[in-house]
Scaffold this active site. Structure first.
Site, PDB file in Angstrom:
ATOM      1  N   ARG A   1       2.905  50.983 132.413  1.00  0.00           N
ATOM      2  CA  ARG A   1       3.236  49.926 133.335  1.00  0.00           C
ATOM      3  C   ARG A   1       4.673  50.332 133.577  1.00  0.00           C
ATOM      4  O   ARG A   1       5.529  50.896 132.861  1.00  0.00           O
ATOM      5  CB  ARG A   1       3.536  48.933 132.545  1.00  0.00           C
ATOM      6  CG  ARG A   1       2.264  47.940 132.102  1.00  0.00           C
ATOM      7  CD  ARG A   1       1.783  46.983 133.813  1.00  0.00           C
ATOM      8  NE  ARG A   1       0.667  46.224 133.584  1.00  0.00           N
ATOM      9  CZ  ARG A   1      -0.401  46.689 134.186  1.00  0.00           C
ATOM     10  NH1 ARG A   1      -0.751  47.829 134.695  1.00  0.00           N
ATOM     11  NH2 ARG A   1      -1.348  45.766 133.788  1.00  0.00           N
TER      12      ARG A   1
ATOM     13  N   HIS B   1      -0.988  53.888 141.910  1.00  0.00           N
ATOM     14  CA  HIS B   1      -1.578  53.168 140.796  1.00  0.00           C
ATOM     15  C   HIS B   1      -3.223  53.550 140.897  1.00  0.00           C
ATOM     16  O   HIS B   1      -4.017  52.542 140.912  1.00  0.00           O
ATOM     17  CB  HIS B   1      -1.158  52.061 140.779  1.00  0.00           C
ATOM     18  CG  HIS B   1      -1.516  51.229 139.376  1.00  0.00           C
ATOM     19  ND1 HIS B   1      -0.485  50.117 139.144  1.00  0.00           N
ATOM     20  CD2 HIS B   1      -2.445  51.372 138.357  1.00  0.00           C
ATOM     21  CE1 HIS B   1      -0.886  49.675 138.148  1.00  0.00           C
ATOM     22  NE2 HIS B   1      -1.876  50.254 137.527  1.00  0.00           N
TER      23      HIS B   1
ATOM     24  N   GLU C   1       5.943  47.471 142.102  1.00  0.00           N
ATOM     25  CA  GLU C   1       4.699  47.728 142.908  1.00  0.00           C
ATOM     26  C   GLU C   1       4.549  46.225 143.410  1.00  0.00           C
ATOM     27  O   GLU C   1       4.809  45.130 142.984  1.00  0.00           O
ATOM     28  CB  GLU C   1       3.587  47.702 141.744  1.00  0.00           C
ATOM     29  CG  GLU C   1       3.592  49.371 141.192  1.00  0.00           C
ATOM     30  CD  GLU C   1       2.270  49.476 140.270  1.00  0.00           C
ATOM     31  OE1 GLU C   1       1.353  48.860 140.418  1.00  0.00           O
ATOM     32  OE2 GLU C   1       2.673  50.162 139.312  1.00  0.00           O
TER      33      GLU C   1
END
Lengths: 373, 373
Positions: free
Chosen positions: B291, B338, B320
């Site tokens: 993350r 991602h 993000e």
């Protein structure tokens, strides 16, 4: 009698060209009479240096890129090498441009660096493999082009159309984009996991074996072809059990990924050609880290266009130092500028092995630690 | 009584959004009463759908990206879910945005897809690792920018200077380029082999273990930290012997490469911060596939500038769906949008696992095959 004379050919006389930042090389310069000579001169002049000039008593040549880039074939020089020359040392692996048979007939040992760069080259094969399955190279570039918008970088996912000229996948906003799929694709090519798929390695030598362990670790089944299958002793240490095929033609129908890890030779020229391309499973991937000559690039490009080949990862090309411009904008290839074993670690290791090789011949009377067969 | 009602939230009502190209999903549509509902409406309206509208007898929710992109926190809805709701199924792994405790207190099972995407995510970690050591992403782009000239793509090698604004390495022809090194560098950063170097993995769970086997295969030594060390039984099957460290702070001084494979939590927020950055070996590499919150990006960017960190590979980011624009032009980062487990294979597997999970709860009275702890 002074220290043995070693020729280190350079392009210019700039000291940028030799590795005297490595302590062992500085010691080598003390132990031997290292002559730096510009090879940027006509063939006749170089010839004379060997026959009657100050290279007429040279005992070793440390090959460099300066020699490979000569305007005339290096092999044309062999006849003029002095009787004193005992070893030609390559600080790299590939020796296809050098006439080893002719050197042997003159009693000159040809040595290279053995398996020193195998892991580094295998890492490039692994990188290219992951690129062909996951299109990472493409998304890396897209994310930069979209100025850091993850959504924008991913918007081409699911599209099946590409621009007919650039071969770039069309975004949803493009009026020319007609089709959409629920499959995970870019420009009609599927993104897949390598796990559970079959890799076929052509040439399971030192580099090929390093590639195999890496592809096994990402979950692939290993198949291979080479002149003689691995012996039981070689197989017992491996965590995987590779499947042997007698020939290239028998191997390819089984593979989801073909990795070419062969040196250049008449036998390996255009392994992928208009006949063998028909033997691939539809959507197979191709990686080449050996020599560009192994692939007929016209055939590969056509197979990429029609989907026979999903994607390709290339570190070597037919027309180096340039690559076919048709590769430059494609999204379904990963292209690298012949990085091979380009690392600081390998540069140091290959320097040390070259020193060992020359020392073995000139000091110990050996035939070099890594004699080329 | 009809088939159990399953809510499948969508952004619009386009059928592009659900995976009916997968035969098992079409069967699922037959076995259950799947309701496709647009969530692109105000909170009050959604709330009423659950209380008195046609969602007041829903028994399962198949979460989708449409829910994650809501204008209000998904957790605010939990109080309004009907008594009939028994399971919320994530067709992915990360559950940090969902209040599991609150769901448990309501007797609602929260399920995810378990370790289905571990290999795919680990492949991205491997790809990024190779990128940080070999700068492959950078050379891939350079080769395209140089219109296929290998020599031009490689001309920055050996240079130590970068453009102070874009952070692009300066070519030899640039008058601002002052320094040259014989080391194998780009923009002052060394290209290295991963072989023989130490990798430290933070979080040796299902993804971390898949990363470990891959890094072992490229020749790295494996170190790790996690709340509890692996047990003997878990270690006996591994081809490598990982070294355990009690804490993140104890691990990092030993590593040449740090790989973050941790979910988001208060404990994993800013693991890399202005204090811990001082503990790294100079020139270490960093990869993050967990993350984005695990890294204070200001600290990382400064460390990249001053050479504390050689290079970084990032699939996840703090902000993000956008990324810090300072990453976009740097040569010493590999950035991916991602991608995680973005493959056709994983899309299929995660669909099948979600079906299994919902069926287990609604049909078998189980708690779901992959209950989130």
């Amino acid at each position: 009698m002074g220290a043995p004379k070693v020729l280190y050919p350079v392009a210019s006389l700039s000291n940028e060209e030799y590795p005297d930042h490595i302590p062992e090389f500085r010691q080598f310069e003390k132990d031997f009479n290292v002559v730096y000579k510009s090879f940027d001169q006509p063939f006749e002049d170089i010839k004379e240096l060997f026959r009657t000039g100050d290279l007429n008593d040279v005992e070793a040549i440390w090959l460099t890129g300066a020699v490979i880039r000569l305007q005339y074939p290096f092999n044309d020089l062999i006849d003029y090498f002095p009787e004193t020359l005992r070893v030609i040392a390559l600080p790299w692996v590939g020796h296809d441009r050098i006439d080893g048979a002719q050197l042997r007939s003159r009693g000159i040992h040809l040595v290279n660096i053995g398996d020193a760069p195998s892991k580094d080259v295998a890492d490039i094969a692994l990188q290219l493999t992951l690129g062909t399955f996951r299109y990472t190279h493409f998304f890396e570039r897209k994310l930069r082009e979209s100025n850091g918008s993850i959504a924008k970088a991913r918007e081409v996912i699911g599209g099946t159309d590409v621009d007919t000229k650039t071969r770039e996948p069309l975004p949803p906003t493009d009026p020319k984009r007609k089709n959409y799929t629920k499959y995970v694709t870019v420009g009609g090519k599927a993104l897949n996991s390598p796990a559970g798929k079959v890799a076929g390695i052509v040439g399971l030598g030192s580099i090929g074996k390093e590639i195999a362990i890496r592809l096994w670790a990402i979950g692939m089944e290993i198949s291979y072809t080479k002149r003689t299958p691995l012996k039981d002793g070689e197989l017992s240490g491996l965590p995987y059990k590779p499947t042997y095929f007698n020939s290239f033609e028998e191997l390819i129908p089984h593979v989801d990924l073909l990795v070419l890890a062969v040196p250049h030779s008449s036998e390996t020229t255009h392994l992928i050609n208009k006949d063998t391309i028909k033997l691939f499973k539809r959507g197979a991937r191709v990686v080449n880290i050996g020599r560009g000559s192994a692939i007929d690039e016209d055939v590969l490009l056509k197979a990429l266009d029609d989907g026979t080949i999903n994607s390709a990862g290339l570190d070597v090309f037919q027309n180096e130092p340039n690559i076919d411009p048709r590769f430059v904008n494609r999204h379904d290839v990963t292209i690298l500028p012949h990085l091979g074993s380009f690392t600081e670690d390998n540069f140091r290791n290959s320097t040390l092995r070259t020193i060992e090789n020359i020392r073995d011949v000139l000091v110990n009377g050996g035939q070099g630690i890594h004699l080329v067969n």
